[in-house]
Scaffold this motif. Structure first.
Motif, mmCIF file in Angstrom:
data_model
loop_
_atom_site.group_PDB
_atom_site.id
_atom_site.type_symbol
_atom_site.label_atom_id
_atom_site.label_comp_id
_atom_site.label_asym_id
_atom_site.label_seq_id
_atom_site.Cartn_x
_atom_site.Cartn_y
_atom_site.Cartn_z
ATOM 1 N N VAL A 137 0.269 6.957 10.542
ATOM 2 C CA VAL A 137 0.463 7.708 9.339
ATOM 3 C C VAL A 137 -0.263 7.385 8.062
ATOM 4 N N ALA A 138 -0.835 5.999 8.127
ATOM 5 C CA ALA A 138 -1.925 5.513 7.070
ATOM 6 C C ALA A 138 -3.062 6.364 7.210
ATOM 7 N N ALA A 139 -3.592 6.431 8.460
ATOM 8 C CA ALA A 139 -4.796 6.720 8.811
ATOM 9 C C ALA A 139 -5.084 8.446 8.848
ATOM 10 N N ALA A 140 -3.865 8.952 8.723
ATOM 11 C CA ALA A 140 -3.946 10.529 8.647
ATOM 12 C C ALA A 140 -4.631 10.991 7.263
ATOM 13 N N GLY A 141 -4.870 12.070 7.226
ATOM 14 C CA GLY A 141 -5.289 12.916 6.154
ATOM 15 C C GLY A 141 -4.143 13.439 5.116
ATOM 16 N N LEU A 142 -3.445 12.311 4.514
ATOM 17 C CA LEU A 142 -2.442 12.875 3.828
ATOM 18 C C LEU A 142 -2.235 13.404 2.587
ATOM 19 N N VAL A 143 -1.250 14.341 2.253
ATOM 20 C CA VAL A 143 -1.291 14.957 0.971
ATOM 21 C C VAL A 143 -0.330 14.157 0.085
ATOM 22 N N VAL A 144 -0.664 13.702 -0.933
ATOM 23 C CA VAL A 144 -0.036 12.712 -1.771
ATOM 24 C C VAL A 144 0.072 13.330 -3.138
ATOM 25 N N ARG A 151 3.791 8.397 -5.694
ATOM 26 C CA ARG A 151 2.515 7.973 -4.911
ATOM 27 C C ARG A 151 2.389 6.112 -4.933
ATOM 28 N N GLN A 152 3.056 5.643 -6.049
ATOM 29 C CA GLN A 152 2.893 4.226 -6.128
ATOM 30 C C GLN A 152 4.000 3.569 -5.055
ATOM 31 N N GLY A 166 -3.817 0.002 6.172
ATOM 32 C CA GLY A 166 -4.884 0.648 6.092
ATOM 33 C C GLY A 166 -4.993 2.069 5.277
ATOM 34 N N ALA A 167 -5.977 2.902 5.147
ATOM 35 C CA ALA A 167 -5.861 4.092 4.372
ATOM 36 C C ALA A 167 -6.915 5.243 5.090
ATOM 37 N N GLY A 168 -6.673 6.381 5.301
ATOM 38 C CA GLY A 168 -7.415 7.298 5.490
ATOM 39 C C GLY A 168 -7.500 8.378 4.342
ATOM 40 N N PRO A 169 -7.989 9.336 4.664
ATOM 41 C CA PRO A 169 -8.250 10.182 3.260
ATOM 42 C C PRO A 169 -7.113 10.825 2.781
ATOM 43 N N ARG A 170 -7.282 11.084 1.423
ATOM 44 C CA ARG A 170 -6.003 11.564 0.564
ATOM 45 C C ARG A 170 -6.236 12.721 -0.067
ATOM 46 N N PHE A 171 -5.304 13.709 -0.205
ATOM 47 C CA PHE A 171 -5.372 14.938 -0.730
ATOM 48 C C PHE A 171 -4.423 15.049 -1.779
ATOM 49 N N GLU A 172 -4.692 14.834 -3.120
ATOM 50 C CA GLU A 172 -3.903 14.582 -4.263
ATOM 51 C C GLU A 172 -3.395 15.976 -5.023
ATOM 52 N N VAL A 173 -2.129 16.089 -5.235
ATOM 53 C CA VAL A 173 -1.553 17.297 -6.017
ATOM 54 C C VAL A 173 -0.687 16.759 -7.070
ATOM 55 N N GLY A 174 -0.588 17.724 -8.102
ATOM 56 C CA GLY A 174 0.229 17.198 -9.230
ATOM 57 C C GLY A 174 1.643 17.407 -9.351
ATOM 58 N N SER A 175 2.242 17.918 -8.180
ATOM 59 C CA SER A 175 3.715 18.226 -8.321
ATOM 60 C C SER A 175 4.402 18.208 -6.822
#
Length: 295
Positions: free
Chosen positions: A190-197, A205-206, A216-225
């Protein structure tokens, strides 16, 4: 004039002089013309019977006795500020309430709380602002809200809080995603995946970042709602992490699927928060009663 007749103008000037070291700067800080500030200081010295300040080539500095009085003046001003905050809170006690809630609470819990308040607290006027958890604390700190509701794992310094509900984050995917049928998904995957957060500052998010940090952390795609997050996952952007409250209908309808992640700690507490610097208005106490005891 006697010392007992000094008012807040005198105390503010003395405190500003202690902080600025210049009668001109102290005058500007207190909104006076410099000649008026000088005359006020002379009146204070005359009534005190000793010099409070001395003029030097570098400005104006307090005498030893002046520093003692300035320290007491600071206490007087702090007490006056406390009175002001209390009066403001009592003024808001007349049936108006300004609430600020983080998005998950505002979208999925606040409507039923407001409906119950309308029935049980007739005549109360409630204004609701919506923002992420960091924005809730900012509005409370500025005095723009009386009561806040947040979903983050921590409460910022200077606030009191009350736990009002529990929530759980879930990892969501499209129904055709491999995780929908693969059984338990390891936290590292899960951590390595490209997550939508959600965006930084969001309680969702916190909580997600805290749960995933050890892996660890993979790429993240941030959205506002929450709605944008669910729509992005449904469109195929990637798996997402969101409140179960926000996607319960989409999960029941089959538009989205939950990926089981028993290795992740994704539960959280939803809290009411308010400033520790002022008493909670009666209207906020009444509203909290509805929140904690149900409608």
């Amino acid at each position: 004039m006697a010392v007992r007749d000094w008012d807040l103008r005198h105390f503010r000037l003395l405190a500003a002089l202690a902080a600025r070291g210049s009668i001109g700067a102290a005058a500007r800080e207190t909104g006076m013309a410099q000649p008026n500030a000088s005359r006020l200081l002379e009146q204070m010295e005359a009534s005190a019977g000793f010099a409070l300040a001395r003029r030097t080539p570098r400005g104006t500095e307090l005498t030893d006795r002046g520093r003692v009085v300035a320290g007491l003046a600071a206490e007087v001003l702090e007490a006056a500020d406390s009175v002001t905050r209390a009066v403001d809170a009592l003024e808001r006690d007349r049936g108006t309430l300004h609430v600020c809630a983080s998005m998950t609470v505002a979208e999925h819990l606040m409507p039923q709380w407001l409906a119950a308040a309308q029935q049980r607290l007739p005549g109360m006027s409630v204004t609701l602002d919506v923002g992420n958890s960091d924005e809730v604390f900012q509005r409370l700190r500025s005095g723009a809200a009386d009561l806040g509701f947040v979903e983050g794992p921590t409460v910022q310094t200077g606030f009191r809080y009350l736990d009002v509900a529990r929530d759980e984050l879930v990892v969501i995917v499209r129904p055709d995603h491999p995780w929908a049928d693969d059984g338990d998904v390891p936290p590292s995957e899960v951590a390595a995946a490209g997550l939508v957060v959600r965006e930084p500052g969001s309680g969702t998010r916190q909580t997600a970042d805290l749960a995933l940090a050890p892996y660890g952390a993979g790429p993240r795609f941030e959205v506002g709602s929450n709605a944008a997050l669910a729509a992005s996952v449904a469109a195929g952007l990637g798996p997402g992490v969101v409140s179960r409250l926000a996607v319960q209908l989409a999960l029941r309808s089959g538009r989205l699927s939950e990926a089981p992640t028993p290795g992740l700690r994704l539960s959280r507490v939803l809290r009411a928060v308010w400033s520790a610097a002022a008493p909670l208005p009666r209207s906020a106490e009444d509203f909290l009663g509805i929140v904690t005891h149900g409608s």
